[in-house]
Design an enzyme around this catalytic site. Structure first.
Site, mmCIF file in Angstrom:
data_model
loop_
_atom_site.group_PDB
_atom_site.id
_atom_site.type_symbol
_atom_site.label_atom_id
_atom_site.label_comp_id
_atom_site.label_asym_id
_atom_site.label_seq_id
_atom_site.Cartn_x
_atom_site.Cartn_y
_atom_site.Cartn_z
ATOM 1 N N LYS A 22 0.838 -1.204 0.000
ATOM 2 C CA LYS A 22 0.000 0.000 0.000
ATOM 3 C C LYS A 22 0.871 1.252 0.000
ATOM 4 O O LYS A 22 0.634 2.189 -0.779
ATOM 5 C CB LYS A 22 -0.903 0.012 1.231
ATOM 6 C CG LYS A 22 -1.742 1.291 1.349
ATOM 7 C CD LYS A 22 -2.484 1.370 2.667
ATOM 8 C CE LYS A 22 -1.617 1.979 3.727
ATOM 9 N NZ LYS A 22 -2.129 3.236 4.289
ATOM 10 N N ASN A 23 1.882 1.274 0.850
ATOM 11 C CA ASN A 23 2.691 2.482 1.005
ATOM 12 C C ASN A 23 3.601 2.740 -0.189
ATOM 13 O O ASN A 23 4.134 3.846 -0.329
ATOM 14 C CB ASN A 23 3.516 2.397 2.290
ATOM 15 C CG ASN A 23 2.653 2.512 3.537
ATOM 16 O OD1 ASN A 23 1.535 3.029 3.491
ATOM 17 N ND2 ASN A 23 3.161 2.035 4.649
ATOM 18 N N ARG A 108 -4.717 10.382 4.718
ATOM 19 C CA ARG A 108 -3.657 11.385 4.807
ATOM 20 C C ARG A 108 -2.730 11.364 3.586
ATOM 21 O O ARG A 108 -2.176 12.387 3.214
ATOM 22 C CB ARG A 108 -2.835 11.163 6.075
ATOM 23 C CG ARG A 108 -3.557 11.543 7.362
ATOM 24 C CD ARG A 108 -2.663 11.284 8.558
ATOM 25 N NE ARG A 108 -3.350 11.570 9.805
ATOM 26 C CZ ARG A 108 -3.269 12.718 10.466
ATOM 27 N NH1 ARG A 108 -2.554 13.701 9.959
ATOM 28 N NH2 ARG A 108 -3.898 12.890 11.613
ATOM 29 N N CYS A 132 -5.933 8.276 9.959
ATOM 30 C CA CYS A 132 -5.926 7.663 11.286
ATOM 31 C C CYS A 132 -5.531 8.676 12.355
ATOM 32 O O CYS A 132 -4.772 9.614 12.100
ATOM 33 C CB CYS A 132 -4.940 6.504 11.322
ATOM 34 S SG CYS A 132 -5.427 5.094 10.319
ATOM 35 N N ARG A 137 1.246 14.647 12.346
ATOM 36 C CA ARG A 137 1.873 14.480 11.027
ATOM 37 C C ARG A 137 1.736 15.748 10.178
ATOM 38 O O ARG A 137 1.119 15.755 9.120
ATOM 39 C CB ARG A 137 1.267 13.276 10.292
ATOM 40 C CG ARG A 137 1.598 11.974 10.962
ATOM 41 C CD ARG A 137 1.399 10.790 10.051
ATOM 42 N NE ARG A 137 0.019 10.334 10.053
ATOM 43 C CZ ARG A 137 -0.383 9.196 9.505
ATOM 44 N NH1 ARG A 137 0.475 8.418 8.923
ATOM 45 N NH2 ARG A 137 -1.642 8.838 9.534
ATOM 46 N N ASP A 320 4.965 1.211 12.211
ATOM 47 C CA ASP A 320 3.788 0.495 11.734
ATOM 48 C C ASP A 320 3.744 -0.955 12.211
ATOM 49 O O ASP A 320 2.771 -1.658 11.942
ATOM 50 C CB ASP A 320 3.737 0.521 10.199
ATOM 51 C CG ASP A 320 3.180 1.826 9.665
ATOM 52 O OD1 ASP A 320 2.753 2.665 10.474
ATOM 53 O OD2 ASP A 320 3.175 2.003 8.434
ATOM 54 N N VAL A 342 8.209 7.995 16.581
ATOM 55 C CA VAL A 342 7.781 8.522 15.281
ATOM 56 C C VAL A 342 6.480 9.304 15.391
ATOM 57 O O VAL A 342 6.382 10.437 14.921
ATOM 58 C CB VAL A 342 7.648 7.379 14.258
ATOM 59 C CG1 VAL A 342 7.186 7.913 12.902
ATOM 60 C CG2 VAL A 342 8.976 6.636 14.119
ATOM 61 N N ARG A 412 -8.221 -0.697 5.151
ATOM 62 C CA ARG A 412 -7.455 0.351 4.468
ATOM 63 C C ARG A 412 -6.061 -0.132 4.084
ATOM 64 O O ARG A 412 -5.456 0.414 3.158
ATOM 65 C CB ARG A 412 -7.339 1.592 5.355
ATOM 66 C CG ARG A 412 -8.641 2.334 5.597
ATOM 67 C CD ARG A 412 -8.412 3.593 6.431
ATOM 68 N NE ARG A 412 -7.343 4.381 5.858
ATOM 69 C CZ ARG A 412 -6.300 4.847 6.544
ATOM 70 N NH1 ARG A 412 -6.175 4.589 7.826
ATOM 71 N NH2 ARG A 412 -5.376 5.562 5.941
#
Length: 436
Positions: A22-23, A108, A132, A137, A320, A342, A412
């Site tokens: 996904k990323n 986002r 989320c 961020r 994550d 983070v 998601r």
């Protein structure tokens, strides 16, 4: 609203294919705003991916998905893929520049349309993003970089308005190695005049995948995967077919599942190098992993050991994966701790895990895990994408029945996770929350 019903304690055995990342897929998809055409394979069928495709259509792109055009798909269903394995994307006849709130508010990553829109269409109006609840961020670093490259930016009524007479290459020093910031700037710089150098850039493998894709299209990028990335602007990008890299967070999640309950679980379509920090932690807790070409095999840790770790930008242990490692720490012999460096507000799942019998205390940015807990099934509420995965893993080892609610979060970022776990032997079903 969907939920997962899990009966814990059932061993896992078999092979699971890890989906595309996904990323990595999202920034590659947003880079389509730089113009031209291309096709992609290994794109995961996820809510965030479809939201991105719908947004790109609103921004004038033509998208074909197999087996049918996106515009003709019959709504999103997590159990029914909206394409087989191929997306084809090209420019349309119009060039809108506004990314509306109704789509941006749910994700986002949609801020990634800002850089490509400025570079190609010289104007962008993008709603401030949602997503989320895991911390602020802020996107200030993106905006300051674009201003250095010649953009004029204002923010009012919840929208970022940006325009330029043409972006110019610049020296960009990031105060923090932001992943989306690095990706946004890199995409903008691809069509900018001159050379852009990003220092203190993020080094994640997904950034390397985006750079490799853009280079395959004719971009001139060096240094991706290091702290300094150099981009020499080009006039246009070429057509290409590209396969998205594997999802290392999904892979890590299944590795932890194997460490919890695996008789022998093999994850395939992976590479071990991007997973090194996760594998190192699991080995320190007692796991024995077998590394094959394109696959990793791992079984349950019979007596997991507690340890201390910090989440860090790549190549450190990923934030994550923080929620997913906590159930293993909860049952480990001896104490463990996790320092979250983070994101703030990323321990919302701890209260839910404690309801299941874990003994975890939060002190600011640190989670202290007592260890030796025996988890029991309970109804729990997911608060974000990775928290959902952590609660599912906790449910797999808990005694009795667990119901994980609000699993739209997990949809998601995980492609049919319940079906993959069920195929390995887990007792997990998707239900409606009000089901008896």
């Amino acid at each position: 609203m969907d939920a997962f019903r899990i009966v814990g304690g059932h061993p896992l055995r078999g092979t699971v294919r890890i989906s595309g990342s996904k990323n990595a897929a999202l920034p590659i998809l947003f880079s389509s705003l730089l113009g031209g055409s291309f096709s992609l394979s290994n794109v995961p069928c996820l809510r965030d991916v479809k939201t991105t495709l719908l947004l790109l259509e609103q921004l004038g792109l033509k998208i074909s998905v197999r087996p049918e055009p996106l515009a003709e798909s019959k709504g999103f269903d997590h159990n029914e893929p909206i394409w087989s394995d191929l997306l084809e994307i090209s420019e349309g006849t119009t060039s809108p520049f506004e990314a509306p709130y109704d789509l941006v508010r749910t994700m986002r990553a949609s801020v990634l349309c800002l850089g490509p829109l400025l570079a190609r269409r010289k104007r962008a109006r993008v709603s401030l993003p949602g997503g989320c609840l895991i911390g602020a961020r802020p996107i200030d670093m993106h905006l300051k970089a674009f201003e250095r490259m010649g953009a004029r930016i204002t923010i009012h009524h919840g929208y970022i308005d940006a325009e330029t007479d043409g972006l110019e290459g610049s020296e960009i020093s990031l105060p923090y190695p932001t992943v989306t910031g690095t990706e946004n700037i890199m995409m903008a710089a691809v069509l900018a005049r001159g050379t852009t150098t990003i220092t203190n850039a993020a080094e994640e493998p997904e950034i390397v995948d985006l750079a490799n894709f853009l280079v395959a299209r004719g971009a001139r990028i060096t240094g991706a995967g290091t702290s300094t990335i150099r981009i020499v602007g080009v006039e246009r990008l070429d057509p290409v077919h590209y396969s998205v890299m594997f999802d290392r967070i999904e892979a890590g999640t299944f590795l932890v599942a194997a460490a919890l309950l695996g008789e022998e679980v093999t994850i395939r379509e992976v590479e071990s190098s991007p997973l090194s920090s996760i594998l190192d932690v699991l080995k320190a807790m007692g796991a024995e992993a077998e590394i094959h070409t394109g696959a990793i095999t791992l079984g349950a840790i019979r007596r997991p050991r507690g340890l201390s770790l910090r989440t860090l930008p790549y190549p450190g242990f990923p934030t994550d994966m923080q929620a997913q490692i906590l159930p293993l720490m909860a049952i480990a012999e001896g104490p463990s701790s996790v320092v979250e460096t983070v994101f703030e507000n990323r321990f919302t799942h701890v209260m839910e895990m404690n309801r299941m019998g874990a003994n975890i205390e939060i002190h600011g940015s640190q989670a202290m895990v007592r260890g030796g807990s025996r988890l029991e099934g309970a109804a729990v509420m997911a608060s974000d994408l990775r928290a959902s995965a952590g609660l599912v893993l906790a449910g797999l080892i808990a005694e009795g029945e667990t119901e994980v609610r609000r699993v739209y979060h997990i949809d998601r970022g995980y492609e049919a996770i319940e079906k993959k776990l069920e195929a390995l032997g887990a007792r997990i079903k998707r239900i409606q929350e009000d089901s008896p």
